[in-house]
Write a protein that holds these residues in place. Structure first.
Motif, PDB file in Angstrom:
ATOM      1  N   LEU A 177      -2.930   8.089   5.615  1.00  0.00           N
ATOM      2  CA  LEU A 177      -3.476   6.784   5.261  1.00  0.00           C
ATOM      3  C   LEU A 177      -4.746   6.956   4.439  1.00  0.00           C
ATOM      4  O   LEU A 177      -5.530   7.871   4.693  1.00  0.00           O
ATOM      5  N   PRO A 178      -4.987   6.056   3.491  1.00  0.00           N
ATOM      6  CA  PRO A 178      -6.260   6.121   2.783  1.00  0.00           C
ATOM      7  C   PRO A 178      -7.404   5.663   3.688  1.00  0.00           C
ATOM      8  O   PRO A 178      -7.186   4.917   4.649  1.00  0.00           O
ATOM      9  N   ASP A 179      -8.624   6.144   3.388  1.00  0.00           N
ATOM     10  CA  ASP A 179      -9.798   5.684   4.130  1.00  0.00           C
ATOM     11  C   ASP A 179      -9.847   4.164   4.087  1.00  0.00           C
ATOM     12  O   ASP A 179      -9.490   3.542   3.078  1.00  0.00           O
ATOM     13  N   GLY A 180     -10.286   3.570   5.199  1.00  0.00           N
ATOM     14  CA  GLY A 180     -10.364   2.116   5.270  1.00  0.00           C
ATOM     15  C   GLY A 180      -9.122   1.474   5.855  1.00  0.00           C
ATOM     16  O   GLY A 180      -9.028   0.256   5.934  1.00  0.00           O
ATOM     17  N   PHE A 181      -8.149   2.302   6.270  1.00  0.00           N
ATOM     18  CA  PHE A 181      -6.922   1.793   6.873  1.00  0.00           C
ATOM     19  C   PHE A 181      -6.639   2.536   8.164  1.00  0.00           C
ATOM     20  O   PHE A 181      -7.072   3.673   8.364  1.00  0.00           O
ATOM     21  N   ALA A 182      -5.888   1.902   9.058  1.00  0.00           N
ATOM     22  CA  ALA A 182      -5.388   2.525  10.277  1.00  0.00           C
ATOM     23  C   ALA A 182      -3.992   1.983  10.516  1.00  0.00           C
ATOM     24  O   ALA A 182      -3.640   0.909  10.030  1.00  0.00           O
ATOM     25  N   LEU A 208       0.864  -1.176   0.000  1.00  0.00           N
ATOM     26  CA  LEU A 208       0.000   0.000   0.000  1.00  0.00           C
ATOM     27  C   LEU A 208       0.896   1.220   0.000  1.00  0.00           C
ATOM     28  O   LEU A 208       1.813   1.323   0.828  1.00  0.00           O
ATOM     29  N   ASP A 209       0.670   2.145  -0.911  1.00  0.00           N
ATOM     30  CA  ASP A 209       1.415   3.394  -0.899  1.00  0.00           C
ATOM     31  C   ASP A 209       0.868   4.287   0.204  1.00  0.00           C
ATOM     32  O   ASP A 209      -0.328   4.574   0.243  1.00  0.00           O
ATOM     33  N   VAL A 210       1.745   4.702   1.123  1.00  0.00           N
ATOM     34  CA  VAL A 210       1.369   5.584   2.225  1.00  0.00           C
ATOM     35  C   VAL A 210       2.212   6.847   2.118  1.00  0.00           C
ATOM     36  O   VAL A 210       3.444   6.775   2.130  1.00  0.00           O
ATOM     37  N   LEU A 211       1.544   7.988   1.997  1.00  0.00           N
ATOM     38  CA  LEU A 211       2.261   9.252   1.937  1.00  0.00           C
ATOM     39  C   LEU A 211       2.849   9.538   3.307  1.00  0.00           C
ATOM     40  O   LEU A 211       2.201   9.331   4.331  1.00  0.00           O
TER      41      LEU A 211
END
Length: 153
Positions: free
Chosen positions: A53-58, A5-8
């Motif tokens: 993080l994108p929505d749906g992730f923590a 997953l790409d995380v900024l």
């Protein structure tokens, strides 16, 4: 198969979290602070890292097993939760559980792990009774203990 997953990330220092080994679930978070944790005391320690993080992730801040086993250092609110909407610096609330020995945290020390996971948002539906289950209301200690000399669970 490992998913990616790409995380900024915005890192104030070169302390971008990295995975130490292939297949590791947690990426190491490094301290940007230099401090001493006295026996039984806690401190909020900076990492210099902020993520989007994108929505749906923590992301979950977890203790490092080596620090816990060797020095009694843990994360107070383990796991610490980083919600998808949070954009501030990830800080780690460390606790020295050793009651006799202080622990020095230096800039650049590995202090915790960051685990990123998908999350599901629940819709809570009020009801008057819950469906039955095999376990029922059995809670803390309800399954007994592996070893209990001279007594019952």
């Amino acid at each position: 198969m490992t998913q990616t997953l790409d995380v900024l990330i915005a890192a104030e220092t070169a302390s971008v979290p990295v995975y130490s080994h292939p297949g590791d679930a947690g990426a190491d978070l490094l301290s940007t602070d230099d401090l001493v944790l006295r026996p039984g005391h806690r401190a909020l320690v900076g990492t210099g890292v902020a993520i989007a993080l994108p929505d749906g992730f923590a992301a979950f801040v977890m203790p490092r097993s080596g620090l816990a086993a060797k020095h009694g250092i843990t994360v107070v609110n383990a796991p610490g939760t980083v919600d998808a909407g949070y954009r501030g610096e990830i800080k780690v609330s460390l606790l020295n559980t050793d009651l006799e020995t202080e622990h020095h945290v230096a800039v650049g020390d590995k202090i915790a792990q960051l685990v990123i996971m998908p999350v599901v948002r629940a819709t809570f539906v009020p009801v008057t009774t819950l469906p039955e289950s095999v376990r029922g209301v059995g809670g803390h200690g309800s399954t007994g203990y592996a070893h209990n000399p001279g007594g019952t669970a």
